[in-house]
Motif scaffolding. Structure first.
Motif, mmCIF file in Angstrom:
data_model
loop_
_atom_site.group_PDB
_atom_site.id
_atom_site.type_symbol
_atom_site.label_atom_id
_atom_site.label_comp_id
_atom_site.label_asym_id
_atom_site.label_seq_id
_atom_site.Cartn_x
_atom_site.Cartn_y
_atom_site.Cartn_z
ATOM 1 N N PHE A 15 0.829 -1.214 0.000
ATOM 2 C CA PHE A 15 0.000 0.000 0.000
ATOM 3 C C PHE A 15 0.861 1.261 0.000
ATOM 4 N N MET A 16 1.941 1.268 0.787
ATOM 5 C CA MET A 16 2.804 2.450 0.828
ATOM 6 C C MET A 16 3.531 2.648 -0.503
ATOM 7 N N THR A 17 3.934 1.563 -1.133
ATOM 8 C CA THR A 17 4.592 1.660 -2.439
ATOM 9 C C THR A 17 3.643 2.246 -3.477
ATOM 10 N N VAL A 18 2.415 1.753 -3.499
ATOM 11 C CA VAL A 18 1.425 2.277 -4.450
ATOM 12 C C VAL A 18 1.094 3.729 -4.108
ATOM 13 N N SER A 19 1.011 4.050 -2.833
ATOM 14 C CA SER A 19 0.767 5.425 -2.401
ATOM 15 C C SER A 19 1.861 6.355 -2.916
ATOM 16 N N GLN A 20 3.111 5.928 -2.818
ATOM 17 C CA GLN A 20 4.225 6.743 -3.301
ATOM 18 C C GLN A 20 4.177 6.891 -4.824
ATOM 19 N N GLU A 21 3.779 5.844 -5.517
ATOM 20 C CA GLU A 21 3.667 5.900 -6.976
ATOM 21 C C GLU A 21 2.587 6.903 -7.387
ATOM 22 N N ILE A 22 1.489 6.905 -6.677
ATOM 23 C CA ILE A 22 0.414 7.863 -6.957
ATOM 24 C C ILE A 22 0.870 9.277 -6.640
ATOM 25 N N ARG A 23 1.661 9.434 -5.592
ATOM 26 C CA ARG A 23 2.194 10.755 -5.238
ATOM 27 C C ARG A 23 3.104 11.274 -6.357
ATOM 28 N N LEU A 24 3.861 10.390 -7.000
ATOM 29 C CA LEU A 24 4.682 10.792 -8.153
ATOM 30 C C LEU A 24 3.801 11.323 -9.286
ATOM 31 N N LEU A 25 2.673 10.665 -9.518
ATOM 32 C CA LEU A 25 1.738 11.133 -10.540
ATOM 33 C C LEU A 25 1.186 12.507 -10.188
ATOM 34 N N SER A 26 0.833 12.678 -8.938
ATOM 35 C CA SER A 26 0.313 13.963 -8.486
ATOM 36 C C SER A 26 1.347 15.063 -8.672
ATOM 37 N N ASP A 27 2.597 14.767 -8.346
ATOM 38 C CA ASP A 27 3.673 15.746 -8.542
ATOM 39 C C ASP A 27 3.804 16.109 -10.012
#
Length: 125
Positions: A15-27
């Motif tokens: 979940f944290m890995t996917v969360s970080q991946e989504i945060r990259l998209l948001s950035d």
């Protein structure tokens, strides 16, 4: 399965890995928003309808942040005893760089800012 080799990872970590991946998209969306904002100031976009449509970038960014936050919260509530085979789960991911990050694979010379399997097109004037 994946040739018998399991890559079991605790659900909170997934979940944290996917969360970080989504945060990259948001950035990335935020960077795009800034670029388009500069174009608007320069007069490249005209009319209120264009400006209204550009607000959708802000909504996308906020939604990505919200989903990332949700997964971060779900990570804290998940049991580390729960495991997922991330290699098998990521088989459907078509972008190699994203698949590698989701699998925790670090490659030599891979750029975090790179778009993965995207090829840059030469710009012509």
């Amino acid at each position: 399965m994946n040739d018998g080799a399991l890559t079991l990872v605790p659900v909170p970590e997934v979940f944290m890995t996917v969360s970080q991946e989504i945060r990259l998209l948001s950035d990335g969306v935020n960077d795009l928003q800034e670029l388009i904002g500069n174009l608007v100031v320069a007069g490249a976009f005209g009319g209120s309808h264009s400006l209204y449509e550009l607000q959708s970038l802000d909504r996308i960014s906020q939604s990505l942040d919200a989903i990332s936050d949700y997964l971060g919260g779900a990570s804290k509530l998940s049991s580390p005893a729960w495991k997922i085979d991330v290699t098998e789960a990521s088989r459907c991911v078509k972008l190699a760089e994203v698949s590698d990050r989701l699998n925790g694979i670090k490659r030599e010379g891979a750029s975090q800012d790179s778009a993965g399997d995207f090829d840059d097109f030469e710009l012509t004037a």
